[in-house]
Scaffold this motif. Sequence first.
Motif, PDB file in Angstrom:
ATOM      1  N   LEU A 130     -72.076  15.701   8.036  1.00  0.00           N
ATOM      2  CA  LEU A 130     -72.785  15.477   8.460  1.00  0.00           C
ATOM      3  C   LEU A 130     -73.654  16.243   7.967  1.00  0.00           C
ATOM      4  O   LEU A 130     -75.313  15.826   7.862  1.00  0.00           O
ATOM      5  CB  LEU A 130     -72.987  15.974  10.699  1.00  0.00           C
ATOM      6  N   VAL A 131     -73.142  17.535   7.295  1.00  0.00           N
ATOM      7  CA  VAL A 131     -74.003  18.257   6.689  1.00  0.00           C
ATOM      8  C   VAL A 131     -75.222  18.081   5.420  1.00  0.00           C
ATOM      9  O   VAL A 131     -75.323  18.218   5.097  1.00  0.00           O
ATOM     10  CB  VAL A 131     -73.433  19.779   6.776  1.00  0.00           C
ATOM     11  N   GLU A 132     -73.895  17.267   5.343  1.00  0.00           N
ATOM     12  CA  GLU A 132     -74.290  16.470   3.768  1.00  0.00           C
ATOM     13  C   GLU A 132     -74.812  15.757   3.603  1.00  0.00           C
ATOM     14  O   GLU A 132     -76.090  15.698   2.680  1.00  0.00           O
ATOM     15  CB  GLU A 132     -72.789  15.919   2.840  1.00  0.00           C
ATOM     16  N   LEU A 133     -75.560  14.911   5.006  1.00  0.00           N
ATOM     17  CA  LEU A 133     -75.779  14.036   4.950  1.00  0.00           C
ATOM     18  C   LEU A 133     -77.111  15.130   5.402  1.00  0.00           C
ATOM     19  O   LEU A 133     -78.431  14.201   4.365  1.00  0.00           O
ATOM     20  CB  LEU A 133     -75.280  13.162   5.931  1.00  0.00           C
ATOM     21  N   MET A 134     -77.588  16.170   5.949  1.00  0.00           N
ATOM     22  CA  MET A 134     -79.005  16.161   5.938  1.00  0.00           C
ATOM     23  C   MET A 134     -79.425  17.230   4.718  1.00  0.00           C
ATOM     24  O   MET A 134     -80.575  16.755   4.699  1.00  0.00           O
ATOM     25  CB  MET A 134     -78.347  17.500   6.854  1.00  0.00           C
ATOM     26  N   SER A 135     -78.304  17.721   4.080  1.00  0.00           N
ATOM     27  CA  SER A 135     -78.622  18.235   2.833  1.00  0.00           C
ATOM     28  C   SER A 135     -78.841  16.868   1.848  1.00  0.00           C
ATOM     29  O   SER A 135     -80.555  17.200   0.822  1.00  0.00           O
ATOM     30  CB  SER A 135     -77.515  18.602   2.073  1.00  0.00           C
ATOM     31  N   ARG A 136     -79.157  16.383   1.854  1.00  0.00           N
ATOM     32  CA  ARG A 136     -79.479  15.288   1.094  1.00  0.00           C
ATOM     33  C   ARG A 136     -80.681  14.581   0.865  1.00  0.00           C
ATOM     34  O   ARG A 136     -81.172  14.538   0.316  1.00  0.00           O
ATOM     35  CB  ARG A 136     -78.270  13.511   0.990  1.00  0.00           C
ATOM     36  N   MET A 137     -81.010  14.469   2.458  1.00  0.00           N
ATOM     37  CA  MET A 137     -82.051  14.066   3.432  1.00  0.00           C
ATOM     38  C   MET A 137     -83.321  15.054   2.869  1.00  0.00           C
ATOM     39  O   MET A 137     -84.182  15.165   2.359  1.00  0.00           O
ATOM     40  CB  MET A 137     -81.967  13.665   4.336  1.00  0.00           C
TER      41      MET A 137
ATOM     42  N   GLN B 195     -88.922   8.102   4.752  1.00  0.00           N
ATOM     43  CA  GLN B 195     -87.644   6.954   4.783  1.00  0.00           C
ATOM     44  C   GLN B 195     -86.362   7.275   4.319  1.00  0.00           C
ATOM     45  O   GLN B 195     -85.947   6.703   4.086  1.00  0.00           O
ATOM     46  CB  GLN B 195     -88.507   5.608   3.835  1.00  0.00           C
ATOM     47  N   GLU B 196     -86.359   8.750   5.014  1.00  0.00           N
ATOM     48  CA  GLU B 196     -85.070   8.978   4.263  1.00  0.00           C
ATOM     49  C   GLU B 196     -84.214   9.180   4.751  1.00  0.00           C
ATOM     50  O   GLU B 196     -82.488   8.571   4.795  1.00  0.00           O
ATOM     51  CB  GLU B 196     -85.241  11.250   4.135  1.00  0.00           C
ATOM     52  N   ALA B 197     -84.592   8.078   6.173  1.00  0.00           N
ATOM     53  CA  ALA B 197     -83.358   7.872   6.633  1.00  0.00           C
ATOM     54  C   ALA B 197     -82.408   7.092   6.649  1.00  0.00           C
ATOM     55  O   ALA B 197     -81.471   6.345   6.534  1.00  0.00           O
ATOM     56  CB  ALA B 197     -83.366   8.118   8.681  1.00  0.00           C
ATOM     57  N   SER B 198     -83.649   5.762   6.850  1.00  0.00           N
ATOM     58  CA  SER B 198     -83.331   4.813   6.376  1.00  0.00           C
ATOM     59  C   SER B 198     -82.315   4.864   4.735  1.00  0.00           C
ATOM     60  O   SER B 198     -81.577   3.385   4.146  1.00  0.00           O
ATOM     61  CB  SER B 198     -84.536   4.114   5.373  1.00  0.00           C
ATOM     62  N   GLN B 199     -83.047   4.798   3.663  1.00  0.00           N
ATOM     63  CA  GLN B 199     -82.903   5.421   2.566  1.00  0.00           C
ATOM     64  C   GLN B 199     -80.992   5.839   2.166  1.00  0.00           C
ATOM     65  O   GLN B 199     -80.308   5.240   1.890  1.00  0.00           O
ATOM     66  CB  GLN B 199     -83.550   5.592   1.346  1.00  0.00           C
ATOM     67  N   LEU B 200     -80.885   7.162   2.889  1.00  0.00           N
ATOM     68  CA  LEU B 200     -79.965   8.375   2.479  1.00  0.00           C
ATOM     69  C   LEU B 200     -78.909   8.151   3.082  1.00  0.00           C
ATOM     70  O   LEU B 200     -77.401   8.002   2.800  1.00  0.00           O
ATOM     71  CB  LEU B 200     -80.184   9.803   2.604  1.00  0.00           C
ATOM     72  N   ALA B 201     -79.387   7.973   4.237  1.00  0.00           N
ATOM     73  CA  ALA B 201     -77.656   7.112   5.611  1.00  0.00           C
ATOM     74  C   ALA B 201     -77.299   5.782   5.166  1.00  0.00           C
ATOM     75  O   ALA B 201     -76.195   6.069   5.218  1.00  0.00           O
ATOM     76  CB  ALA B 201     -78.018   7.104   6.949  1.00  0.00           C
ATOM     77  N   SER B 202     -78.312   4.597   4.707  1.00  0.00           N
ATOM     78  CA  SER B 202     -77.647   3.580   4.149  1.00  0.00           C
ATOM     79  C   SER B 202     -76.676   4.226   2.720  1.00  0.00           C
ATOM     80  O   SER B 202     -75.344   3.204   3.318  1.00  0.00           O
ATOM     81  CB  SER B 202     -78.162   3.071   3.999  1.00  0.00           C
ATOM     82  N   GLN B 203     -77.522   4.203   2.254  1.00  0.00           N
ATOM     83  CA  GLN B 203     -76.268   4.426   0.600  1.00  0.00           C
ATOM     84  C   GLN B 203     -75.123   5.084   1.365  1.00  0.00           C
ATOM     85  O   GLN B 203     -74.503   5.289   0.284  1.00  0.00           O
ATOM     86  CB  GLN B 203     -76.711   5.064  -0.446  1.00  0.00           C
ATOM     87  N   PHE B 204     -75.257   6.747   2.071  1.00  0.00           N
ATOM     88  CA  PHE B 204     -74.108   7.546   1.968  1.00  0.00           C
ATOM     89  C   PHE B 204     -73.109   6.221   2.943  1.00  0.00           C
ATOM     90  O   PHE B 204     -72.125   7.036   2.833  1.00  0.00           O
ATOM     91  CB  PHE B 204     -74.529   8.589   2.939  1.00  0.00           C
ATOM     92  N   ALA B 205     -73.573   5.477   3.644  1.00  0.00           N
ATOM     93  CA  ALA B 205     -71.952   4.677   4.690  1.00  0.00           C
ATOM     94  C   ALA B 205     -71.617   3.975   2.614  1.00  0.00           C
ATOM     95  O   ALA B 205     -70.128   3.238   3.117  1.00  0.00           O
ATOM     96  CB  ALA B 205     -72.440   3.618   5.218  1.00  0.00           C
ATOM     97  N   LEU B 206     -71.823   3.593   2.131  1.00  0.00           N
ATOM     98  CA  LEU B 206     -71.614   3.067   0.505  1.00  0.00           C
ATOM     99  C   LEU B 206     -70.222   3.618  -0.392  1.00  0.00           C
ATOM    100  O   LEU B 206     -70.121   4.867   0.318  1.00  0.00           O
ATOM    101  CB  LEU B 206     -72.152   2.531  -0.318  1.00  0.00           C
TER     102      LEU B 206
ATOM    103  N   ALA C 124     -81.417  27.245   1.736  1.00  0.00           N
ATOM    104  CA  ALA C 124     -80.211  26.795   0.134  1.00  0.00           C
ATOM    105  C   ALA C 124     -80.470  25.628  -0.153  1.00  0.00           C
ATOM    106  O   ALA C 124     -80.555  25.545  -2.025  1.00  0.00           O
ATOM    107  CB  ALA C 124     -78.992  27.409   0.222  1.00  0.00           C
ATOM    108  N   VAL C 125     -80.876  24.495   0.539  1.00  0.00           N
ATOM    109  CA  VAL C 125     -80.825  23.223  -0.461  1.00  0.00           C
ATOM    110  C   VAL C 125     -82.298  22.945  -1.021  1.00  0.00           C
ATOM    111  O   VAL C 125     -82.059  22.780  -2.045  1.00  0.00           O
ATOM    112  CB  VAL C 125     -80.410  22.276   1.124  1.00  0.00           C
ATOM    113  N   ILE C 126     -83.770  23.833  -0.240  1.00  0.00           N
ATOM    114  CA  ILE C 126     -84.725  23.384  -0.731  1.00  0.00           C
ATOM    115  C   ILE C 126     -84.695  24.218  -2.408  1.00  0.00           C
ATOM    116  O   ILE C 126     -84.902  23.771  -3.355  1.00  0.00           O
ATOM    117  CB  ILE C 126     -85.858  24.074  -0.579  1.00  0.00           C
TER     118      ILE C 126
END
Length: 368
Positions: free
Chosen positions: A45-52, A80-91, A315-317
């Motif tokens: 969850l933290v990694e996905l948020m960081s990517r977004m 579009q971050e959820a659409s893009q990054l959450a889909s890639q995260f599932a791959l 920190a991510v920023i």
Amino acid sequence: MGENKFDPTVTLHEIEDKFQMFQILNEEGEIVNEEANPNLSDEELVELMSRMVYTRILDQRSISLNRQGRLGFYAPTAGQEASQLASQFALEKADWILPGYRDVPQIVMHGLPLWKAFLFSRGHFIGNQIPEGVNVYPPQIIIGAQYIQAAGVALGLKKRNAKAVAVTYTGDGGSSQGDFYEGINFAGAMKSPAIFFIQNNQFAISTPRELQTAGKTLAQKGVAAGIPSVLVDGMDPLAVYKVTKDARERAVNGEGPTLIETMTYRYGPHTMAGDDPTRYRTGDLDSEWAAKDPIVRFRKFLEAKGLWSQEKEEAVIDRAKEEIKEAIKQADQAPKQKVTELIGNMYRGDLPANLQEQLAIYKEKESK
């Protein structure tokens, strides 16, 4: 005896009504569909948020770099971050991504070096040289063409008995292209392991979705190709992850492709090439979608679980800004592209006579 009439509109409405938007996380960051929750680990969850968050900063910096003349073509991604990054995260790493021109974040997260993504924006051929082991294609500029390519890649994966999928993206405008239907139809007929995304950000440049098709949804277009289709809240990262993960599992198990429509929104212009969204979008519409922001929504969810804080986000920023700075510096150090390289890279075999003549002219110029 009553008259027996066939009413085709009844059948149409029966189909359309089946496409209800799938959601797990509402706008307040609350789980509203616990049964469907993919139950990602805290680390995931933290990694996905960081990517977004990283991608939102990348978008802001890319717009600035474009305005400074340091990037060429750029299509904004904020919203579009959820659409893009959450889909890639599932791959998985073995999966192939065939992106449209707005889908640079997915291929960067899949392994494409950021500096090469910047060179792609500049039209430099090195930006299209994908490192070995990174299963992505260069972003497709021709709208919808990636759907046909994805159908072909997916068929190749099937013939090799690979436990992998081909994933491609287009926008709502892309679903109006002939290539769109040809791609999903072919993949459906071949039961190829493909996942087709329509990122419905409501406008094909300035054309609203309502003027592109009489269909109530874009997901229902998959019915004609005989493939499973789903309409998902594209501002909900958990929902996007879940439908992508399920689609991938079906694909690698030999059950064929899936069409996924993500309901999302782009906050900025279509591209930085002169589009002015204020000419065709209202402030009220922008505000309506801003209230659904995927990062705000996910932040609320993670903060409630004690997994996210302002310090973590900063920190991510900071990391994003530093990596972007280094990537643009590396792109600046790439050798200047020559006209002879541009011409020479256009064909694998012999050049046509007219290009041979041009190549000879520029070789002579470059030798002086």
